[in-house]
Scaffold this active site. Sequence first.
Site, mmCIF file in Angstrom:
data_model
loop_
_atom_site.group_PDB
_atom_site.id
_atom_site.type_symbol
_atom_site.label_atom_id
_atom_site.label_comp_id
_atom_site.label_asym_id
_atom_site.label_seq_id
_atom_site.Cartn_x
_atom_site.Cartn_y
_atom_site.Cartn_z
ATOM 1 C CG PHE A 119 -2.275 0.543 0.947
ATOM 2 C CD1 PHE A 119 -3.322 -0.289 0.606
ATOM 3 C CD2 PHE A 119 -2.512 1.914 0.990
ATOM 4 C CE1 PHE A 119 -4.583 0.218 0.323
ATOM 5 C CE2 PHE A 119 -3.762 2.433 0.701
ATOM 6 C CZ PHE A 119 -4.798 1.578 0.368
ATOM 7 C CD GLN A 240 -5.006 11.118 3.178
ATOM 8 O OE1 GLN A 240 -5.843 10.286 3.516
ATOM 9 N NE2 GLN A 240 -3.721 10.904 3.297
ATOM 10 C CG HIS A 242 -8.949 10.675 -3.904
ATOM 11 N ND1 HIS A 242 -9.098 10.718 -5.252
ATOM 12 C CD2 HIS A 242 -8.427 9.465 -3.614
ATOM 13 C CE1 HIS A 242 -8.694 9.563 -5.765
ATOM 14 N NE2 HIS A 242 -8.284 8.797 -4.798
ATOM 15 C CG LEU A 252 -12.333 8.131 -4.257
ATOM 16 C CD1 LEU A 252 -12.023 9.554 -3.810
ATOM 17 C CD2 LEU A 252 -11.823 7.141 -3.212
ATOM 18 C CD GLU A 255 -4.806 8.340 -6.661
ATOM 19 O OE1 GLU A 255 -4.030 9.300 -6.756
ATOM 20 O OE2 GLU A 255 -4.778 7.513 -5.744
ATOM 21 N NE ARG A 286 -4.112 9.601 -3.478
ATOM 22 C CZ ARG A 286 -4.759 9.026 -2.480
ATOM 23 N NH1 ARG A 286 -4.848 9.640 -1.323
ATOM 24 N NH2 ARG A 286 -5.295 7.848 -2.627
ATOM 25 C CG HIS A 353 -10.348 10.138 1.670
ATOM 26 N ND1 HIS A 353 -11.499 9.461 1.335
ATOM 27 C CD2 HIS A 353 -9.449 9.193 2.011
ATOM 28 C CE1 HIS A 353 -11.291 8.161 1.471
ATOM 29 N NE2 HIS A 353 -10.059 7.974 1.893
ATOM 30 N NE ARG A 398 -6.063 8.421 6.658
ATOM 31 C CZ ARG A 398 -6.394 7.466 5.785
ATOM 32 N NH1 ARG A 398 -6.026 6.214 6.003
ATOM 33 N NH2 ARG A 398 -7.092 7.733 4.711
#
Lengths: 594, 80
Positions: A119, A240, A242, A252, A255, A286, A353, A398
Amino acid sequence: MSIPVLKFDAVIVGAGGAGLRSAIQLSEAGLKTAVLSKVFPTRSHTVAAQGGVAASLGNSEEDHWHWHMYDTVKGSDWLGDQDAIEFMVRKANECVVELEHYGMPFDRTDNGKIYQRPFGGHMSNFGEKPVRRSCAAADRTGHAMLHAMYQRNVKANTQFFVEWMALDLIRDSEGHVVGVTAMEMETGQVVIFHTRATIFATGGAGRIFYSSTNAFINTGDGLGMAARAGIPLEDMEFWQFHPTGVAGAGVLITEGVRGEGGILRNSSKERFMERYAPNAKDLASRDVVSRAMTTEINEGRGCGVNKDYVLLDITHLDPNTIMKRLPGIREIGLQFAGVDCIKEPLPVVPTCHYQMGGIPTHYSGRVVVPQNGDYNTIVPGFYAAGECACASVHGANRLGTNSLLDLLVFGKSAGDSAVEDLKAGKAHRELPADAAEKSLSRIAALDNRKGGANVHETRLAMQRTMQNHAGVFRFGDMLKSGVDKILEVEKAARQLEIKDKSMAWNTARTEALEMENLIEVAKATMLSAEARKESRGAHVRDDAPDTPEFPNGRNDKEWLKHTLFNPVDNSITYKPVNMQPLTVEPIALKTRSY
Amino acid sequence: MERKDYERLRWRCIRRALLELDITLTRFLERGFEQLSEEEKQVFVELADMEDHELWYWLSGKTECDDPRYAPIVAAIRKS
């Protein structure tokens, strides 16, 4: 008026991951525990979490908590407290294994171990190469987690109060928290929960922004209650975002769409990313993409009547590729933008987000405030965990899969601390005579006010102000005017009017009460963001650019400190970041680059 | 449907775990719900009590709703 009083050892507000995890500790310790939730527990927003939970189990390849710690400190842009981060990553394995014992159906390897996948931002050997650290249950990790923990709570006799909304924190004259007031939606009855421990696990407040991936339930109730009780809010400028949410809806868009060849265009159909990132173009990181989108919108090249979004174009791709490689995208376009993305581009906008800041806590889950020169004075009887709390492990940004870890570790930790404090034998403290006064007068004001502000319009004004003035990419002058605007919106939010005066199931009243919480968070965010004159993590300012002296615009000399917004007088103070881990050497300051 | 029952249903539509359902169900309440018969309204109440993922899979067409009791309402929501 006589208000019913329910006596419990502990009340937990919120039945998402953090709330359910802390409830297990309390109930299994034999304490009489109530959990209040606006919805049925398994309908909490934790259900939406897909990515997984980070733990350095090392099941697929070598891993170590120290590497996880390094990644988290770096991800936080060094604003995370290193004692709390070490605590969290070292507790990760234990919390994941416990969850498995509760019945969580983790994905498995062929030899029966918990399967782990890579991740973003999680690396081995102090940033060397990606590592497989995320434990998941298909794409339903949050859902499976909540179900496992709910069952465990049922077994442990936790008492659930479903479709109840907590209204206000009750503090006595010495500042001890002695419970909450809450309203049963079905009857409209206000009740006092008189407790020895009160744990907030109310989640984030992403609905302060016009475009948010958060479900409507994320109205920051815990933060609003804390603020009204005089508790400062920490690091609220850090949110945060997106890059691509459906404009006007927030849903959402993965990506993967840009990965498959999607192109961002402005109102003149220009592929504007060529100007901002000539090599990576639409596949830039991002933050670069979000910043470019915001600049296009701010400079008048946005699309639509309000020129407030850009377009994500995949009309040049083969429809079969779209259907095969990007399943669900066409449906999202049709349902939430009214656009068939095979024929027309999708309207998109950077979308909020996750909330990094919150109620200031020690890693034990105890809420701490500055008092007499001590930044971390415990508020007796009060604990917080999960997205509503700021321990602080996420600092200025985060890492993915650290949010589910946060709610497990700090949910458990808050529960353990409450058990420890209660076992020390403290009895229920006396309720103040005016324990329910604040809540009752708020409700009475809503019921009696004539000619006040409309809830829906006030919420919209707040959301547009936050999106335009304190979005993903921030400008000094916009933040300044944003402060004036949000203080104007606050005046309206203090004068809300509702038409429905019914007692039973008055959803208009509930939404108005939520709005009173949202505005506290919006105000804290705007004022904290305006005050922080640097760029760090998710807080990026146009007037704090990347220079040799201040790489990425970060200014450690002046700004390596936590913001504490005091809601009582809108003042801001700061407290030092804890750079001292529990057992290892500090992770030294460095430029954050990937 | 009585006011109290409608308001309870409304709450269970506008406060979901998934944003997708918040939007879809709120929209249907505003645009399509009133046109339903009393019996259909009761079927919608049952749908609104479903788990979020299962319901969203039906409403987004990811899985087909093959239950004849729910299929017509699912189709109506998808069109709203």
